[in-house]
Design an enzyme around this catalytic site. Structure first.
Site, PDB file in Angstrom:
ATOM      1  N   GLY A 210       6.336  26.551  -7.784  1.00 21.54           N
ATOM      2  CA  GLY A 210       5.421  27.100  -6.778  1.00 21.54           C
ATOM      3  C   GLY A 210       5.297  26.184  -5.591  1.00 21.54           C
ATOM      4  O   GLY A 210       6.069  25.235  -5.431  1.00 21.54           O
ATOM      5  N   ASN A 211       4.340  26.466  -4.749  1.00 20.77           N
ATOM      6  CA  ASN A 211       4.091  25.606  -3.591  1.00 20.77           C
ATOM      7  C   ASN A 211       2.592  25.534  -3.330  1.00 20.77           C
ATOM      8  O   ASN A 211       1.808  26.180  -4.013  1.00 20.77           O
ATOM      9  CB  ASN A 211       4.859  26.119  -2.365  1.00 20.77           C
ATOM     10  CG  ASN A 211       4.432  27.518  -1.986  1.00 20.77           C
ATOM     11  OD1 ASN A 211       3.322  27.725  -1.519  1.00 20.77           O
ATOM     12  ND2 ASN A 211       5.307  28.490  -2.219  1.00 20.77           N
ATOM     13  N   ARG A 212       2.219  24.754  -2.324  1.00 20.73           N
ATOM     14  CA  ARG A 212       0.805  24.416  -2.157  1.00 20.73           C
ATOM     15  C   ARG A 212       0.061  25.335  -1.195  1.00 20.73           C
ATOM     16  O   ARG A 212      -1.057  25.036  -0.797  1.00 20.73           O
ATOM     17  CB  ARG A 212       0.695  22.970  -1.668  1.00 20.73           C
ATOM     18  CG  ARG A 212       1.174  21.977  -2.727  1.00 20.73           C
ATOM     19  CD  ARG A 212       1.235  20.570  -2.172  1.00 20.73           C
ATOM     20  NE  ARG A 212      -0.039  20.169  -1.567  1.00 20.73           N
ATOM     21  CZ  ARG A 212      -0.170  19.149  -0.721  1.00 20.73           C
ATOM     22  NH1 ARG A 212       0.895  18.464  -0.361  1.00 20.73           N
ATOM     23  NH2 ARG A 212      -1.345  18.845  -0.225  1.00 20.73           N
ATOM     24  N   SER A 213       0.654  26.449  -0.813  1.00 26.18           N
ATOM     25  CA  SER A 213      -0.035  27.318   0.153  1.00 26.18           C
ATOM     26  C   SER A 213      -1.292  27.925  -0.480  1.00 26.18           C
ATOM     27  O   SER A 213      -1.246  28.495  -1.565  1.00 26.18           O
ATOM     28  CB  SER A 213       0.910  28.429   0.611  1.00 26.18           C
ATOM     29  OG  SER A 213       0.212  29.312   1.445  1.00 26.18           O
TER      30      SER A 213
END
Ligand code: CTP
Length: 407
Positions: A210-213
């Site tokens: 995933g990512n941190r958005s």
């Protein structure tokens, strides 16, 4: 400075009790609220409650305090009128200009922005009569908030639910802040699609890449577009934020799901804004059982494959002539040069470039960016709330949209 004057019209639906919370939020944040219920609204919540919570007298009809000419004055002096909840009957009366009580008279004399927050059973909302009345009101410049989907009175579930009062309050605040006169909502009649959040690419039933958005910038875009009159579809990828009032929220998980939802929603959209952080790669294989560690064994490498580039695809194949496509770019180095190259590579009309780093942008309440356009303009937006950046983006979009087609 005078307190902003808000008229809270209440028509006869069970959601009238939720309008009490809206009223509290409005008064506590410094608005002078005059509540104008209909007679049937008083079956649900009595005049004493409205009067105590607003600190103002309450009447349903035009025959009280006649010397003050209330049927004209209340509407004339308002900075904003919101009818919440608005029943099917109230929408019909408003669409046809009936004036048989104080609220309907007020609606005819108001020259400020007028907002309706409908709440009713799905069948009544979907009935062609109601839909035509809503279309009439919107064409005249009224802001009609789409009802939420969820539990209705009794055992029913569907579209027609009164949105969260905190979200309606947020909507009202935005409309008041814009100070738009009735009929001047620049995105009225437009369908905008916004993606928000970050995709997650599953490895096994418990893990993902995933990512941190956080989704905050995308949600700010959805909220501001709704307050400017747009019909908004929000494609929410793994966000934990409350649904904005009047916005259709479609939940997605992976990049492939986001692509599917985006292509579907874009079919009749005037604008698509890809604010979501989309994973460029996904694991080649998905383990149906949890991947276990084994003593003495090295972990197996993860092989990645490319995900579809949704922004590039939307930009290349536009289902409607004149549709605008907006992308985002998060860069750590050579921000503008990379942004310009990305704008050309992706084929979108506008690219919002911001610099990211350990403590910048992700999850923050504030943002700063440069909006690059294919016509060569570069609009720097100074550090400020994500809402302010969202409004600047809509400004740039709004004057580039082709004139609306006649309805
Ligand atoms: N985007 C997309 N589909 C992808 C990857 C990105 O639609 N598979 C969109 C994002 O929503 C954003 C824009 O493309 O609007 C920029 O994303 P970014 O990841 O910065 O672009 P990349 O092409 O991946 O560039 P790079 O990795 O080289 O920085």
């Amino acid at each position: 400075m005078d307190k902003p004057k808000v008229v809270l019209g209440v028509s006869g639906g069970i959601a009238a009790y939720k309008a009490c919370e809206l009223l509290r939020r409005l008064t506590e944040s410094g608005h002078d609220v005059r509540v104008v219920p209909t007679d049937s609204a008083l079956h649900f919540v009595g005049a004493a409650t409205w009067s105590a919570l607003s600190g103002n007298p309450v009447s349903t009809e035009v025959w009280d305090a006649v010397h003050e000419v209330p049927h004209v004055r209340i509407g004339q002096h308002a900075d904003l009128v919101i009818v919440a909840p608005a029943t099917a009957d109230m929408l019909a009366k408003a669409a046809h200009g009936l004036a048989d009580d104080l609220l309907t008279n007020t609606l005819l004399t108001a020259r400020c922005p007028v907002v309706f927050a409908p709440a009713m059973h799905t069948e009544m909302w979907e009935h062609p009569a109601t839909q035509e009345n809503v279309a009439t009101l919107r064409r005249r410049g009224a802001l009609v908030i789409e009802p939420a989907v969820g539990r209705l009175t009794g055992v029913d579930t569907g579209k027609g639910r009164f949105p969260d009062p905190a979200e309606i309050f947020d909507y009202v605040r935005r409309v008041l802040a814009r100070g738009a006169r009735a009929g001047e909502s620049d995105l009225a009649g437009r369908h905008v699609v916004v993606s928000a959040g970050g995709t997650r690419e599953p490895l096994d039933p418990v893990r993902y890449l995933g990512n941190r958005s956080s989704g905050k910038q995308g949600y700010a875009l959805a909220r501001t577009a709704a307050a400017r009159g747009a019909r908004v579809t929000l494609l929410a990828a793994n966000t934990g934020l409350p649904d904005p009032a009047g916005v259709d929220v479609v939940r997605v998980g992976t990049a492939v799901q986001l692509r599917e939802a985006a292509l579907k929603a874009a079919a009749d959209a005037d604008v698509v804004v890809m604010a979501a952080a989309v994973a460029d790669f996904r694991p080649l294989t998905y383990a149906t059982g949890k991947i276990k560690k084994k003593d003495g064994e090295e972990p197996a490498p993860i092989t990645l494959v490319r995900n579809p580039d949704v922004l590039a695809e939307l930009s290349a194949d536009r289902p409607r002539p004149g549709q605008l496509v907006v992308g985002f770019a998060a860069e750590t180095d050579d921000v503008l040069a990379n942004g310009r190259a990305k704008l050309a590579r992706k084929g979108c009309d506008l690219l919002v470039v911001n610099e990211v780093g350990e403590r910048r942008t992700f999850g923050a309440e504030e943002n700063e960016a440069v909006i690059l356009a294919t016509d060569g303009t570069e609009t720097p937006v100074p550090h400020g709330p994500k809402d302010a950046l969202a409004d600047r983006i809509w400004d740039e979009v709004s004057h580039r949209l082709a004139p609306p087609t006649a309805q």
